[in-house]
Scaffold this motif. Structure first.
Motif, PDB file in Angstrom:
ATOM      1  N   HIS A 106       0.817  -1.219   0.000  1.00 47.94           N
ATOM      2  CA  HIS A 106       0.000   0.000   0.000  1.00 47.94           C
ATOM      3  C   HIS A 106       0.850   1.267   0.000  1.00 47.94           C
ATOM      4  O   HIS A 106       0.696   2.135  -0.860  1.00 47.94           O
ATOM      5  CB  HIS A 106      -0.925  -0.008   1.220  1.00 47.94           C
ATOM      6  CG  HIS A 106      -1.924   1.110   1.227  1.00 47.94           C
ATOM      7  ND1 HIS A 106      -3.086   1.062   0.489  1.00 47.94           N
ATOM      8  CD2 HIS A 106      -1.939   2.315   1.864  1.00 47.94           C
ATOM      9  CE1 HIS A 106      -3.780   2.173   0.687  1.00 47.94           C
ATOM     10  NE2 HIS A 106      -3.098   2.946   1.508  1.00 47.94           N
TER      11      HIS A 106
ATOM     12  N   ILE B 226     -11.147  -5.222   1.007  1.00 47.89           N
ATOM     13  CA  ILE B 226     -10.121  -4.300   1.492  1.00 47.89           C
ATOM     14  C   ILE B 226      -8.799  -5.035   1.713  1.00 47.89           C
ATOM     15  O   ILE B 226      -7.716  -4.541   1.363  1.00 47.89           O
ATOM     16  CB  ILE B 226     -10.583  -3.628   2.800  1.00 47.89           C
ATOM     17  CG1 ILE B 226     -11.647  -2.560   2.501  1.00 47.89           C
ATOM     18  CG2 ILE B 226      -9.410  -3.011   3.552  1.00 47.89           C
ATOM     19  CD1 ILE B 226     -11.101  -1.283   1.886  1.00 47.89           C
TER      20      ILE B 226
ATOM     21  N   ILE C  12      -6.389  -3.483  -0.883  1.00 49.52           N
ATOM     22  CA  ILE C  12      -5.912  -2.237  -0.290  1.00 49.52           C
ATOM     23  C   ILE C  12      -4.938  -2.474   0.858  1.00 49.52           C
ATOM     24  O   ILE C  12      -3.798  -2.017   0.822  1.00 49.52           O
ATOM     25  CB  ILE C  12      -7.102  -1.375   0.190  1.00 49.52           C
ATOM     26  CG1 ILE C  12      -8.128  -1.185  -0.937  1.00 49.52           C
ATOM     27  CG2 ILE C  12      -6.594  -0.023   0.695  1.00 49.52           C
ATOM     28  CD1 ILE C  12      -7.609  -0.452  -2.154  1.00 49.52           C
TER      29      ILE C  12
ATOM     30  N   TRP D   1      -9.493   2.661  -6.240  1.00 50.23           N
ATOM     31  CA  TRP D   1      -9.261   3.630  -5.170  1.00 50.23           C
ATOM     32  C   TRP D   1     -10.489   4.500  -4.917  1.00 50.23           C
ATOM     33  O   TRP D   1     -10.742   4.898  -3.781  1.00 50.23           O
ATOM     34  CB  TRP D   1      -8.022   4.479  -5.484  1.00 50.23           C
ATOM     35  CG  TRP D   1      -6.824   3.891  -4.794  1.00 50.23           C
ATOM     36  CD1 TRP D   1      -6.272   2.670  -5.034  1.00 50.23           C
ATOM     37  CD2 TRP D   1      -6.086   4.468  -3.723  1.00 50.23           C
ATOM     38  NE1 TRP D   1      -5.212   2.458  -4.179  1.00 50.23           N
ATOM     39  CE2 TRP D   1      -5.073   3.537  -3.376  1.00 50.23           C
ATOM     40  CE3 TRP D   1      -6.159   5.664  -3.042  1.00 50.23           C
ATOM     41  CZ2 TRP D   1      -4.152   3.782  -2.362  1.00 50.23           C
ATOM     42  CZ3 TRP D   1      -5.242   5.918  -2.030  1.00 50.23           C
ATOM     43  CH2 TRP D   1      -4.259   4.975  -1.700  1.00 50.23           C
TER      44      TRP D   1
ATOM     45  N   TYR E 170     -12.570   2.325  -2.759  1.00 48.68           N
ATOM     46  CA  TYR E 170     -11.980   2.243  -1.417  1.00 48.68           C
ATOM     47  C   TYR E 170     -12.303   3.481  -0.593  1.00 48.68           C
ATOM     48  O   TYR E 170     -12.752   3.393   0.562  1.00 48.68           O
ATOM     49  CB  TYR E 170     -10.470   2.033  -1.558  1.00 48.68           C
ATOM     50  CG  TYR E 170      -9.599   2.583  -0.460  1.00 48.68           C
ATOM     51  CD1 TYR E 170      -9.795   2.247   0.886  1.00 48.68           C
ATOM     52  CD2 TYR E 170      -8.534   3.444  -0.770  1.00 48.68           C
ATOM     53  CE1 TYR E 170      -8.964   2.759   1.883  1.00 48.68           C
ATOM     54  CE2 TYR E 170      -7.703   3.943   0.220  1.00 48.68           C
ATOM     55  CZ  TYR E 170      -7.933   3.614   1.543  1.00 48.68           C
ATOM     56  OH  TYR E 170      -7.113   4.117   2.517  1.00 48.68           O
TER      57      TYR E 170
END
Length: 424
Positions: A149, A322, A326, A391, A394
């Motif tokens: 990340h 997630i 992410i 993104w 997210y």
């Protein structure tokens, strides 16, 4: 190699198979499972304050923000095969759209407990994907997870964060917030944490999780001597540059080091939204390490994102969107989980706790709006459309969590007794 996911997804862009294999290809799923998913999802959505429009079909829902499904077959097949991971991948593939993405996600977050029927929730372990063994936060695993990340690109984060490069909730004086107020709101958040930890002239401070150095700089400006540790090479490099530019290199040391490898004793410890990256397996090690490093009479100021305890118990062993895309290895704790670990594994005491979820919703809105406005710059950095959709999803997903009350962000003060006798 690029492929088109489906006729519907070709309205956005082709998908690179090597970069996004599970977005570029529809998952294997039987007709029965896909049909069952379609029936369950339609039933769940039909009872929500949403408007759901399926291509080639009639509307569903009780009114509200619009969720438009461009490719129903792909949408239900992905959900049937991968649950909520498939829901997110379907958005990445362009198979569904929402003009008010946060509005749609907020409705879903508000009703998360009702989206899956009770009997299926009790059988979650049988159908939900499990967390990959390779994402465990061992010493080596943590470095890889953090790099996934935070080593994407310092330039990417600079595009949507404010000038302080603070990647955690700000603390505003009032709402609605705007971009010009964000730097001061980030400093307000940092100052409250430093005040909680009583950081001042001569304080020996440990920061676990450097970010890009703003908290360390602000602490040093108070007269503290700061050791701050990170696992991100990108963050370390830029944090060192910023510390040097501030003329504080004699007061701040930025190390590339796992928190479990830190030695010494400190008057105070500050850690901002770091516990979420530790993983439940290592929460005891995280708090035990701080207990070991904190001098008697010392203070710890934490900022932590939390989720409801019942949802933590239901999801702690399953793999989420997630985690996959992410924050690999991450897991939000509950307040109860933190209290249990602190009481059971340390001599620390939680003295105060303050939540401010609406402030995180506003922080995320500002980040999301700036990320959207600067999409062309994101593309120029080499990030393709699937990444940008990922993104956007997210940031909207997280904002909705705080707007719905499903998520909270808290600042906690932990203290350590002056003597061992006081903890007995």
């Amino acid at each position: 190699m690029s492929v088109s996911v489906s006729p519907a997804s070709s309205r956005t862009a082709s998908v690179d198979l090597r970069s996004w294999p599970d977005v570029a290809r529809l998952p294997r799923a039987s007709r029965l499972r896909t049909a069952a998913a379609e029936r369950l999802v339609k039933h769940a959505l039909g009872g929500l304050p949403l408007r759901v429009r399926l291509a080639g079909g009639g509307p569903i829902g009780r009114g509200g923000p619009l969720l438009e499904v461009r490719d129903p077959h792909a949408f239900f097949r992905r959900i049937g095969a991968r649950g909520l991971i498939g829901f997110g991948e379907s958005y990445m593939a362009g198979e569904w759209e929402a003009a008010d993405l946060v509005g749609v996600m907020t409705v879903l977050a508000e009703h998360v407990g009702a989206l899956v029927p009770g009997p299926l929730q009790r059988l979650r372990g049988a159908w939900a994907q499990r967390q990959p063994e390779g994402q465990r936060n061992t010493i080596e695993g943590s470095r890889a997870n953090i790099s996934h990340h935070y080593d994407l690109s310092n330039e990417l984060f600079a595009l949507f964060l404010d000038e302080t490069l603070s990647y955690s909730s700000a603390l505003f004086r009032g709402f609605p917030a705007d971009q010009q107020l964000l730097p001061a709101a980030q400093h307000r958040k940092i100052d409250r944490l430093l005040d909680l930890a009583q950081v001042g002239e001569g304080t020996q401070l440990l920061e676990i999780g450097t970010g890009w150095g703003e908290l360390a700089i602000r602490a040093a400006q108070r007269g503290a001597r700061v050791l701050t540790v990170t696992l991100s090479r990108e963050q370390q490099a830029l944090a060192r540059q910023r510390v040097s530019a501030a003329g504080l290199q004699d007061r701040v040391t930025v190390l590339l080091r796992d928190y479990r490898k830190v030695l010494g004793r400190f008057d105070a410890i500050v850690s901002v939204e770091m516990v979420e990256a530790v993983g439940a397996e290592f929460w005891p090690a995280y708090f035990e390490t701080m207990d070991r490093l904190l001098a008697p009479g010392g203070r710890i100021a934490l900022q932590a994102i939390t989720m409801p305890h019942d949802r933590l118990l239901a999801s702690r062993t399953t793999h989420t969107w997630i985690q996959k895309y992410i924050f690999p290895g991450g897991l939000l704790p509950s307040t109860e989980a933190i209290e249990h670990v602190v009481a059971g594994c340390t001599g620390l005491r939680i003295e105060a706790r303050d939540g401010f979820a609406p402030h995180y919703a506003e922080t995320l809105r500002l980040w999301r709006e700036r990320f959207t406005e600067r999409a062309a710059y994101v593309e120029a950095l080499g990030f393709d459309e699937v990444f940008r959709r990922m993104w956007t999803f997210y940031l909207a997903y997280a904002e909705a969590g705080f707007r719905s009350g499903y998520l909270d962000v808290q600042q906690l003060l932990l203290t350590k007794a002056e003597t061992e006798a006081e903890t007995a």
